[in-house]
Design a protein around this motif. Structure first.
Motif, PDB file in Angstrom:
ATOM      1  N   ARG A  63      13.553  -8.058 -35.166  1.00  0.00           N
ATOM      2  CA  ARG A  63      13.096  -9.147 -34.308  1.00  0.00           C
ATOM      3  C   ARG A  63      11.696  -9.606 -34.709  1.00  0.00           C
ATOM      4  NH1 ARG A  63      13.486  -6.945 -28.449  1.00  0.00           N
ATOM      5  NH2 ARG A  63      13.415  -4.912 -29.461  1.00  0.00           N
ATOM      6  N   VAL A  64      11.459  -9.683 -36.009  1.00  0.00           N
ATOM      7  CA  VAL A  64      10.129 -10.060 -36.496  1.00  0.00           C
ATOM      8  C   VAL A  64       9.748 -11.453 -36.007  1.00  0.00           C
ATOM      9  CG1 VAL A  64       8.793 -10.627 -38.564  1.00  0.00           C
ATOM     10  CG2 VAL A  64      10.186  -8.551 -38.510  1.00  0.00           C
ATOM     11  N   GLY A  65      10.694 -12.392 -36.062  1.00  0.00           N
ATOM     12  CA  GLY A  65      10.394 -13.757 -35.663  1.00  0.00           C
ATOM     13  C   GLY A  65      10.041 -13.881 -34.194  1.00  0.00           C
ATOM     14  N   SER A  66      10.880 -13.305 -33.326  1.00  0.00           N
ATOM     15  CA  SER A  66      10.644 -13.446 -31.886  1.00  0.00           C
ATOM     16  C   SER A  66       9.389 -12.714 -31.446  1.00  0.00           C
ATOM     17  CB  SER A  66      11.853 -12.948 -31.099  1.00  0.00           C
ATOM     18  OG  SER A  66      12.115 -11.583 -31.379  1.00  0.00           O
ATOM     19  N   MET A  67       9.133 -11.530 -31.999  1.00  0.00           N
ATOM     20  CA  MET A  67       7.944 -10.779 -31.606  1.00  0.00           C
ATOM     21  C   MET A  67       6.671 -11.412 -32.169  1.00  0.00           C
ATOM     22  SD  MET A  67       8.906  -8.590 -29.488  1.00  0.00           S
ATOM     23  CE  MET A  67       7.259  -7.926 -29.303  1.00  0.00           C
ATOM     24  N   THR A  68       6.739 -11.927 -33.400  1.00  0.00           N
ATOM     25  CA  THR A  68       5.590 -12.637 -33.941  1.00  0.00           C
ATOM     26  C   THR A  68       5.321 -13.888 -33.126  1.00  0.00           C
ATOM     27  OG1 THR A  68       6.042 -11.816 -36.178  1.00  0.00           O
ATOM     28  CG2 THR A  68       4.592 -13.732 -35.993  1.00  0.00           C
ATOM     29  N   GLY A  69       6.399 -14.548 -32.680  1.00  0.00           N
ATOM     30  CA  GLY A  69       6.240 -15.722 -31.831  1.00  0.00           C
ATOM     31  C   GLY A  69       5.582 -15.380 -30.508  1.00  0.00           C
ATOM     32  N   LEU A  70       6.011 -14.265 -29.899  1.00  0.00           N
ATOM     33  CA  LEU A  70       5.412 -13.834 -28.639  1.00  0.00           C
ATOM     34  C   LEU A  70       3.930 -13.520 -28.825  1.00  0.00           C
ATOM     35  CD1 LEU A  70       5.876 -13.022 -25.661  1.00  0.00           C
ATOM     36  CD2 LEU A  70       6.395 -10.702 -26.494  1.00  0.00           C
ATOM     37  N   TYR A  71       3.618 -12.803 -29.898  1.00  0.00           N
ATOM     38  CA  TYR A  71       2.230 -12.453 -30.204  1.00  0.00           C
ATOM     39  C   TYR A  71       1.393 -13.703 -30.453  1.00  0.00           C
ATOM     40  CZ  TYR A  71      -1.369 -11.477 -33.753  1.00  0.00           C
ATOM     41  OH  TYR A  71      -2.516 -11.463 -34.490  1.00  0.00           O
ATOM     42  N   SER A  72       1.938 -14.644 -31.242  1.00  0.00           N
ATOM     43  CA  SER A  72       1.198 -15.859 -31.564  1.00  0.00           C
ATOM     44  C   SER A  72       0.992 -16.727 -30.333  1.00  0.00           C
ATOM     45  CB  SER A  72       1.946 -16.658 -32.646  1.00  0.00           C
ATOM     46  OG  SER A  72       2.115 -15.886 -33.821  1.00  0.00           O
ATOM     47  N   MET A  73       2.007 -16.777 -29.465  1.00  0.00           N
ATOM     48  CA  MET A  73       1.891 -17.565 -28.244  1.00  0.00           C
ATOM     49  C   MET A  73       0.798 -16.987 -27.338  1.00  0.00           C
ATOM     50  SD  MET A  73       4.866 -18.647 -25.525  1.00  0.00           S
ATOM     51  CE  MET A  73       5.145 -16.961 -24.967  1.00  0.00           C
ATOM     52  N   ALA A  74       0.769 -15.659 -27.217  1.00  0.00           N
ATOM     53  CA  ALA A  74      -0.269 -15.025 -26.402  1.00  0.00           C
ATOM     54  C   ALA A  74      -1.651 -15.253 -26.999  1.00  0.00           C
ATOM     55  CB  ALA A  74       0.013 -13.525 -26.269  1.00  0.00           C
ATOM     56  N   LEU A  75      -1.739 -15.224 -28.326  1.00  0.00           N
ATOM     57  CA  LEU A  75      -3.025 -15.471 -28.982  1.00  0.00           C
ATOM     58  C   LEU A  75      -3.504 -16.899 -28.701  1.00  0.00           C
ATOM     59  CD1 LEU A  75      -4.003 -14.260 -32.516  1.00  0.00           C
ATOM     60  CD2 LEU A  75      -4.590 -16.561 -31.785  1.00  0.00           C
ATOM     61  N   ALA A  76      -2.584 -17.868 -28.825  1.00  0.00           N
ATOM     62  CA  ALA A  76      -2.951 -19.261 -28.549  1.00  0.00           C
ATOM     63  C   ALA A  76      -3.348 -19.443 -27.087  1.00  0.00           C
ATOM     64  CB  ALA A  76      -1.777 -20.184 -28.902  1.00  0.00           C
ATOM     65  N   LEU A  77      -2.649 -18.742 -26.197  1.00  0.00           N
ATOM     66  CA  LEU A  77      -2.972 -18.846 -24.776  1.00  0.00           C
ATOM     67  C   LEU A  77      -4.360 -18.280 -24.496  1.00  0.00           C
ATOM     68  CD1 LEU A  77      -2.007 -19.571 -21.935  1.00  0.00           C
ATOM     69  CD2 LEU A  77      -0.999 -17.287 -21.757  1.00  0.00           C
ATOM     70  N   GLY A  78      -4.679 -17.131 -25.079  1.00  0.00           N
ATOM     71  CA  GLY A  78      -6.011 -16.556 -24.903  1.00  0.00           C
ATOM     72  C   GLY A  78      -7.106 -17.440 -25.466  1.00  0.00           C
ATOM     73  N   THR A  79      -6.814 -18.072 -26.619  1.00  0.00           N
ATOM     74  CA  THR A  79      -7.793 -18.964 -27.240  1.00  0.00           C
ATOM     75  C   THR A  79      -8.113 -20.155 -26.344  1.00  0.00           C
ATOM     76  OG1 THR A  79      -6.959 -18.367 -29.431  1.00  0.00           O
ATOM     77  CG2 THR A  79      -8.274 -20.371 -29.281  1.00  0.00           C
ATOM     78  N   SER A  80      -7.058 -20.834 -25.895  1.00  0.00           N
ATOM     79  CA  SER A  80      -7.268 -22.041 -25.083  1.00  0.00           C
ATOM     80  C   SER A  80      -7.803 -21.704 -23.695  1.00  0.00           C
ATOM     81  CB  SER A  80      -5.962 -22.824 -24.970  1.00  0.00           C
ATOM     82  OG  SER A  80      -4.914 -22.015 -24.462  1.00  0.00           O
ATOM     83  N   ALA A  81      -7.349 -20.583 -23.117  1.00  0.00           N
ATOM     84  CA  ALA A  81      -7.813 -20.214 -21.776  1.00  0.00           C
ATOM     85  C   ALA A  81      -9.311 -19.920 -21.770  1.00  0.00           C
ATOM     86  CB  ALA A  81      -7.036 -19.001 -21.263  1.00  0.00           C
ATOM     87  N   ALA A  82      -9.790 -19.184 -22.780  1.00  0.00           N
ATOM     88  CA  ALA A  82     -11.215 -18.867 -22.830  1.00  0.00           C
ATOM     89  C   ALA A  82     -12.055 -20.123 -22.981  1.00  0.00           C
ATOM     90  CB  ALA A  82     -11.492 -17.900 -23.979  1.00  0.00           C
ATOM     91  N   ALA A  83     -11.558 -21.078 -23.793  1.00  0.00           N
ATOM     92  CA  ALA A  83     -12.294 -22.327 -23.969  1.00  0.00           C
ATOM     93  C   ALA A  83     -12.311 -23.151 -22.691  1.00  0.00           C
ATOM     94  CB  ALA A  83     -11.675 -23.137 -25.107  1.00  0.00           C
TER      95      ALA A  83
END
Length: 438
Positions: free
Chosen positions: A164-184
């Motif tokens: 499940r490399v694709g789905s887990m990488t997607g989950l990780y990337s989505m959380a990273l983007a969310l943390g980036t935008s939320a902090a800003a």
């Protein structure tokens, strides 16, 4: 001779003796000692991945939101502030190289746990050190934790979720983007709610980092391999010369150029809109739209990428979005501002695609670790001059024509490198050769 028995679904291993019977491994993680324990540990890893990803950018974007207040509070010069904006990619490059060696010695879970502790400590102490040098040192400590976690996230995904490399990488990337935008987005309102102190506004992100330590703590003793696998890894590691792999170099260049574009966008896009007559508040909102585009697409793109034998078409599609977005910024920055913000947000989703390709271009956990460290460290080094060069061109030309031309020009080699990196091959096949060339 078969010395290992690996489970593709869990990413765990068992030692096997010469007669073929499985033997208990005293160094084996609790996750491998029973179905119930294994399921519990897997859920814990998922939580740990999400919480870690949420913490990999707030140290940077929260500071950007309060940089003026920090400069005034510490008496920081403009040149030092410019240096501060270049510290993240430098730290990612320097400290990211250490991650594979630390993971081999202590286990990836333990290193990520230590990384979250470093982020927590750095974010907690840096607002209160009272000097520019101390602020930089505390920031570097947090960025060191981010750097090693950046490199090891694809390794952990490959090990625990190989199917499940694709789905887990997607989950990780989505959380990273969310943390980036939320902090800003929320750092300034939170600061105002806490009485207007920039120290409190920056310190609050240490709390989120502390929470991310919790799921990794039970996995600290999980070395990720039994003695037989560690012995095999030590024997095979010298033969894998990552710099011999054309795919590794292509992925490093792709990673570096997409990081360059992302840092330029984060640092300068709002100013481009403001200089074209867009109000400051609207310009900030446009930047937020660009960053938020990464939240849903960061989950979708990796899932699509893993279903394709060649990721080149996705690379080209994202690149074309960037080319159109930059053309719009040049010809009609205010007239089509919302469209350009969306297109550049789509183009910036090359980052989760690059992470996905790291997991796909290596067969083994060791290969993923070496490729991740090489691609990210080399890539972040390549990304350092870009934002600085944009600033120099803007200052000396008095407009955005040359900087936008530079941004557009960098997309061409990025697309070419991405197409090469997206080919269906592995770094083990390219780099695992003997010194005599056989």
């Amino acid at each position: 001779m078969m010395g290992l028995m690996a489970s593709e679904e869990t990413g765990t291993t068992k030692s096997v003796n010469v007669r073929g019977s499985a033997q208990p491994d005293p160094h084996e993680a609790p996750a491998t000692r029973g179905p119930a324990t294994r399921a519990w540990a897997t859920r814990l890893v998922v939580v740990g991945i999400v919480l870690s990803a949420l913490n990999l950018r707030p140290a940077i974007t929260s500071l950007g939101a309060l940089l003026e207040e920090v400069r005034d509070g510490l008496g920081m010069s403009g040149s030092v502030a410019g240096l501060l904006t270049s510290v993240p990619p430098l730290c990612f490059a320097v400290f990211g190289v250490m991650a594979p060696r630390l993971a081999r010695r202590f286990g990836p879970g333990a290193v990520v746990c230590a990384g979250m502790v470093a982020i927590t400590t750095g974010l907690f102490i840096r607002p209160y050190v009272g000097s520019t040098a101390g602020f930089l040192a505390a920031s570097a400590l947090a960025l060191m934790g981010i750097a090693v976690s950046n490199v090891l996230m694809p390794v952990i995904v490959k090990r625990w979720f190989p199917d499940r490399v694709g789905s887990m990488t997607g989950l990780y990337s989505m959380a990273l983007a969310l943390g980036t935008s939320a902090a800003a987005a929320v750092t300034v309102p939170v600061t105002e709610a806490l009485g207007g102190s920039w120290q409190s506004g920056l310190t609050v992100w240490a709390v989120l980092a502390a929470v991310a330590v919790v799921p990794w703590a039970p996995l600290v003793r999980d070395r990720g391999a039994g003695p037989a696998e560690r012995t095999a890894a030590r024997e095979e590691a010298p033969a894998l010369r990552i710099t011999r792999s054309r795919t590794a170099w292509a992925l490093a260049v792709f990673f570096g150029l997409q990081a360059t574009g992302a840092y330029i966008t984060m640092g300068w896009m709002a100013q481009i809109f403001r200089d074209s007559g867009v109000p400051a508040g609207t310009a900030g909102l446009l930047l937020a739209v660009t960053m938020v585009m990464g939240v849903p697409l960061a989950f979708v793109i990796p899932r699509v990428a893993t279903r394709l034998p060649h990721q080149g078409p996705i690379v080209l599609a994202l690149g074309v979005c960037g080319l159109v977005g930059y053309a719009g910024l040049y010809f009609a920055p205010a007239g089509g501002a919302w469209a350009w913000a969306v297109l550049l947000g789509v183009s910036n989703c090359s980052f989760p695609l690059a992470l996905t390709m790291v997991g796909m271009r290596a067969r083994t956990g060791s290969g993923v670790a070496q490729l991740s460290a090489f691609a990210q460290s080399t890539g972040y080094l390549l990304s350092i001059p870009g934002p600085l060069l944009v600033g120099v061109l803007y200052q000396h030309s008095g407009g955005w024509g040359l900087p936008i031309a530079l941004m557009t020009g960098l997309l061409i080699p990025q697309m070419a490198a991405g197409v090469l990196a997206g080919r269906d091959r592995t770094v083990e096949d390219e780099a695992a050769r003997r010194p005599d060339g056989r």
